[in-house]
Scaffold this motif. Structure first.
Motif, mmCIF file in Angstrom:
data_model
loop_
_atom_site.group_PDB
_atom_site.id
_atom_site.type_symbol
_atom_site.label_atom_id
_atom_site.label_comp_id
_atom_site.label_asym_id
_atom_site.label_seq_id
_atom_site.Cartn_x
_atom_site.Cartn_y
_atom_site.Cartn_z
ATOM 1 N N LEU A 203 0.864 -1.179 0.000
ATOM 2 C CA LEU A 203 0.000 0.000 0.000
ATOM 3 C C LEU A 203 0.908 1.238 0.000
ATOM 4 C CD1 LEU A 203 -2.910 0.989 0.391
ATOM 5 C CD2 LEU A 203 -2.603 0.710 2.854
ATOM 6 N N ASP A 204 1.970 1.120 0.809
ATOM 7 C CA ASP A 204 3.014 2.149 0.802
ATOM 8 C C ASP A 204 4.320 1.466 1.210
ATOM 9 O OD1 ASP A 204 3.005 1.876 3.539
ATOM 10 O OD2 ASP A 204 2.111 3.818 3.976
ATOM 11 N N ALA A 205 5.314 2.223 1.640
ATOM 12 C CA ALA A 205 6.628 1.628 1.924
ATOM 13 C C ALA A 205 6.604 0.683 3.120
ATOM 14 C CB ALA A 205 7.648 2.737 2.172
ATOM 15 N N VAL A 206 5.627 0.798 4.000
ATOM 16 C CA VAL A 206 5.626 -0.036 5.210
ATOM 17 C C VAL A 206 4.351 -0.858 5.390
ATOM 18 C CG1 VAL A 206 7.227 1.428 6.503
ATOM 19 C CG2 VAL A 206 4.777 1.909 6.598
ATOM 20 N N ARG A 207 3.319 -0.575 4.613
ATOM 21 C CA ARG A 207 2.041 -1.275 4.804
ATOM 22 C C ARG A 207 1.738 -2.126 3.566
ATOM 23 N NH1 ARG A 207 1.065 4.212 6.083
ATOM 24 N NH2 ARG A 207 0.889 4.581 8.320
ATOM 25 N N PHE A 208 1.067 -3.257 3.836
ATOM 26 C CA PHE A 208 0.721 -4.117 2.705
ATOM 27 C C PHE A 208 -0.522 -4.934 3.028
ATOM 28 C CE2 PHE A 208 4.166 -5.955 5.263
ATOM 29 C CZ PHE A 208 3.569 -7.110 5.743
ATOM 30 N N ARG A 282 -4.820 -5.850 -5.228
ATOM 31 C CA ARG A 282 -3.669 -5.040 -4.800
ATOM 32 C C ARG A 282 -4.047 -3.565 -4.935
ATOM 33 N NH1 ARG A 282 -0.399 -7.005 -10.015
ATOM 34 N NH2 ARG A 282 -1.649 -5.919 -11.556
ATOM 35 N N PRO A 283 -3.440 -2.701 -4.105
ATOM 36 C CA PRO A 283 -3.685 -1.271 -4.240
ATOM 37 C C PRO A 283 -3.284 -0.818 -5.643
ATOM 38 C CG PRO A 283 -2.655 -1.737 -2.142
ATOM 39 C CD PRO A 283 -2.644 -3.023 -2.916
ATOM 40 N N ARG A 284 -4.164 -0.059 -6.284
ATOM 41 C CA ARG A 284 -3.920 0.336 -7.682
ATOM 42 C C ARG A 284 -2.702 1.266 -7.806
ATOM 43 N NH1 ARG A 284 -7.718 -0.091 -11.652
ATOM 44 N NH2 ARG A 284 -9.399 -0.139 -10.108
ATOM 45 N N HIS A 285 -2.544 2.167 -6.816
ATOM 46 C CA HIS A 285 -1.424 3.121 -6.883
ATOM 47 C C HIS A 285 -0.646 3.097 -5.566
ATOM 48 C CE1 HIS A 285 -3.217 4.602 -10.544
ATOM 49 N NE2 HIS A 285 -4.360 4.839 -9.907
ATOM 50 N N PRO A 286 0.210 2.071 -5.359
ATOM 51 C CA PRO A 286 0.972 2.047 -4.099
ATOM 52 C C PRO A 286 1.890 3.257 -4.004
ATOM 53 C CG PRO A 286 1.738 0.328 -5.621
ATOM 54 C CD PRO A 286 0.551 0.961 -6.260
ATOM 55 N N CYS A 287 2.044 3.745 -2.781
ATOM 56 C CA CYS A 287 2.855 4.942 -2.566
ATOM 57 C C CYS A 287 4.292 4.503 -2.266
ATOM 58 C CB CYS A 287 2.239 5.686 -1.379
ATOM 59 S SG CYS A 287 3.146 7.142 -0.954
ATOM 60 N N ASN A 297 -7.861 10.770 3.701
ATOM 61 C CA ASN A 297 -9.090 11.529 3.894
ATOM 62 C C ASN A 297 -10.307 10.642 4.139
ATOM 63 O OD1 ASN A 297 -9.436 10.312 1.520
ATOM 64 N ND2 ASN A 297 -9.450 12.154 0.229
ATOM 65 N N GLY A 298 -10.072 9.362 4.457
ATOM 66 C CA GLY A 298 -11.187 8.456 4.733
ATOM 67 C C GLY A 298 -11.689 7.739 3.501
ATOM 68 N N ALA A 299 -11.082 8.001 2.355
ATOM 69 C CA ALA A 299 -11.525 7.332 1.121
ATOM 70 C C ALA A 299 -11.196 5.839 1.198
ATOM 71 C CB ALA A 299 -10.813 7.945 -0.086
ATOM 72 N N PRO A 300 -12.079 4.956 0.646
ATOM 73 C CA PRO A 300 -11.780 3.514 0.654
ATOM 74 C C PRO A 300 -10.547 3.211 -0.201
ATOM 75 C CG PRO A 300 -13.777 3.964 -0.609
ATOM 76 C CD PRO A 300 -13.360 5.262 -0.005
ATOM 77 N N LEU A 301 -9.907 2.081 0.085
ATOM 78 C CA LEU A 301 -8.718 1.713 -0.706
ATOM 79 C C LEU A 301 -9.108 1.491 -2.160
ATOM 80 C CD1 LEU A 301 -6.978 -0.950 1.585
ATOM 81 C CD2 LEU A 301 -6.281 1.418 1.146
ATOM 82 N N ASP A 302 -8.278 1.989 -3.046
ATOM 83 C CA ASP A 302 -8.522 1.797 -4.480
ATOM 84 C C ASP A 302 -7.758 0.537 -4.906
ATOM 85 O OD1 ASP A 302 -9.102 2.026 -7.104
ATOM 86 O OD2 ASP A 302 -7.771 3.753 -7.479
ATOM 87 N N LEU A 303 -8.504 -0.555 -5.094
ATOM 88 C CA LEU A 303 -7.856 -1.841 -5.373
ATOM 89 C C LEU A 303 -8.107 -2.295 -6.800
ATOM 90 C CD1 LEU A 303 -8.904 -3.778 -2.117
ATOM 91 C CD2 LEU A 303 -6.754 -2.579 -2.557
ATOM 92 N N GLU A 304 -7.183 -3.115 -7.308
ATOM 93 C CA GLU A 304 -7.406 -3.748 -8.616
ATOM 94 C C GLU A 304 -7.080 -5.231 -8.493
ATOM 95 O OE1 GLU A 304 -4.675 -2.007 -11.403
ATOM 96 O OE2 GLU A 304 -2.932 -2.895 -10.427
#
Ligand code: CTP
Length: 418
Positions: A203-208, A282-287, A297-304
């Motif tokens: 999802l980002d450098a430390v979360r998955f 998987r998250p569409r746009h991992p950071c 901002n509370g938006a749901p995860l954007d997954l593909e």
């Protein structure tokens, strides 16, 4: 089973200190009669029950007793390197415990640690000892590791009591030895590609995003196939397990990486066993950095969706036998059938992944084997290592085992799995 299996096979018969040691004499005679070349090891306690000279005379070979014998340096290595199978009969509670814990303080325990061939243990002891939680746990450990530990028989015991604890009958021990020898190299010539463990979708450098798979089933399949003579490549997501002996391990993190690793080796393989719990999303746009909490901002995860590896390899298949796993809840059989058809598999292993029976993370598993041709087979709860052997037996029975082709793996790099 034909007793020809024993012809010319080198068996190391180890006799531990139980009153049932006298039955090892008859076992030795039966093995020799059927053409096996038997060497014998006796523990000092066993030598108090039966004179080593008896074994020496009947086997026609010197009997080993001590770790530091003057005549032969390193007898534990000499004894095991020349054996096709180690048979411990009788196996005492002490011997089972030492083997489970990997202790090595005498010749028998040390050679059991050194042995790289199959081990069959035929226990004999008092019923209360066999039922003791410590021993129950040791027996599970050994079976999980692929050691064949037979069930003792019910009947009158040396203590005068009646119960479970007698050395299994001679024909039962011989059958187990023969079955083990027959299995020994029955996957030689096969090139087996196994996937295992979960994947991690960052999802980002430390979360998955990941799942609860421990990888134990896939590692057990890889180990079993290698022990039965196959060349094995294990493609594994992150697990806490060590690579099994004689297996080429490739570590991956994401579904995409697993797909590439398997795809690159697929043409080499004769059999693909897809135990991995591949992440489906998987998250569409991992950071690339770490997302700060105030940035969300509370938006749901954007997954593909991730690629369906098994389905895509199935479409490319030329000669490979394909074995899939189905992690199911609800109507296990109907869901499993659907996956068998949809992914065009030769066999699917159906696991329940909900409730107390869940296969996830457990050392044991019960499963339904659903071959493309043939009836569904319900397999009782077993240590995963034993289930792996059952699976390989079933694939041999129902899969059309292809002949090896000259292709080699494209990546021979061996990496230890973290
Ligand atoms: N599999 C795969 N690639 C995926 C998902 C699964 O190769 N992206 C493989 C698994 O390794 C397994 C088989 O497909 O051998 C079935 O996996 P399972 O998780 O049971 O089912 P899915 O195909 O993911 O379908 P669903 O989630 O609808 O049950």
């Amino acid at each position: 089973m034909s007793r020809n299996v024993l012809q010319g096979r080198r068996i190391l018969l180890c006799v531990a200190g139980s009153i049932a040691a006298y039955k090892a004499v008859s076992l030795l005679r039966a093995l020799v009669r059927d053409g096996a070349e038997v060497s014998v090891v006796v523990t000092p306690s066993a030598a108090r029950f039966v004179a080593p000279l008896t074994f020496e005379t009947l086997s026609g070979r010197p009997v080993r007793q001590h770790l530091f014998a003057d005549a032969e340096p390193m007898p534990h290595l000499r004894a095991t390197e020349e054996a096709d199978l180690v048979l411990v009969a009788p196996a005492t509670a002490n011997c089972l415990a030492k083997c489970a814990l990997g202790l090595a303080d005498d010749l028998l325990s040390t050679l059991l640690l050194a042995a790289r061939c199959p081990i069959v243990m035929a226990p004999a002891m008092d019923g209360d000892m066999w039922d003791h939680p410590a021993l129950v746990s040791h027996v599970w450990t050994l079976r999980d590791r692929g050691v064949v530990v037979l069930e003792p028989e019910e009947g009158s015991l040396a203590s005068g009591l009646v119960g479970k604890g007698r050395l299994p009958a001679e024909h039962v021990v011989l059958e187990a030895v023969m079955a083990c020898l027959a299995r020994r190299r029955d996957w030689a010539g096969q090139r087996v590609l196994v996937s295992a463990g979960p994947t991690r979708e960052p999802l980002d450098a430390v979360r998955f995003i990941t799942n609860a798979s421990s990888g134990k089933m896939g590692y057990a399949v890889a180990e079993a196939a290698a022990q039965r003579g196959a060349e094995v490549v294990l493609v594994s997501g992150p697990t806490a397990l060590a690579s099994p002996p004689n297996v080429t391990s490739v570590s991956v993190l994401t579904a995409e990486e697993m797909w590439h690793a398997l795809d690159a080796r697929f043409s080499w393989a004769t059999v693909l066993v897809m135990t991995a719990a591949v992440g489906d999303f998987r998250p569409r746009h991992p950071c690339s950095g770490k997302i700060k909490k105030h940035e969300w901002n509370g938006a749901p995860l954007d997954l593909e969706r991730t690629p369906d590896i098994l389905e895509s390899l199935s479409r490319k298949r030329t000669h490979q036998v394909l074995v899939g796993f189905a992690a199911e809840s609800g109507d296990l059989l109907a869901n499993g059938r659907k996956k068998l058809r949809q992914k065009d598999l030769d066999l699917v292993v159906i696991n329940r992944v909900t409730g107390a029976q869940s296969a996830c993370g457990s050392d044991t598993n019960e499963a339904i084997f659903l071959p493309r041709h043939g009836q569904a087979i319900q397999v009782e709860r077993l240590p995963k290592r034993l289930l792996a052997d059952r699976l390989l037996d079933t694939v041999r029975e129902y899969g059309v085992m292809p002949l090896p082709s000259p292709a080699r793996p494209q990546n021979k790099e061996i990496r230890r799995i973290q």
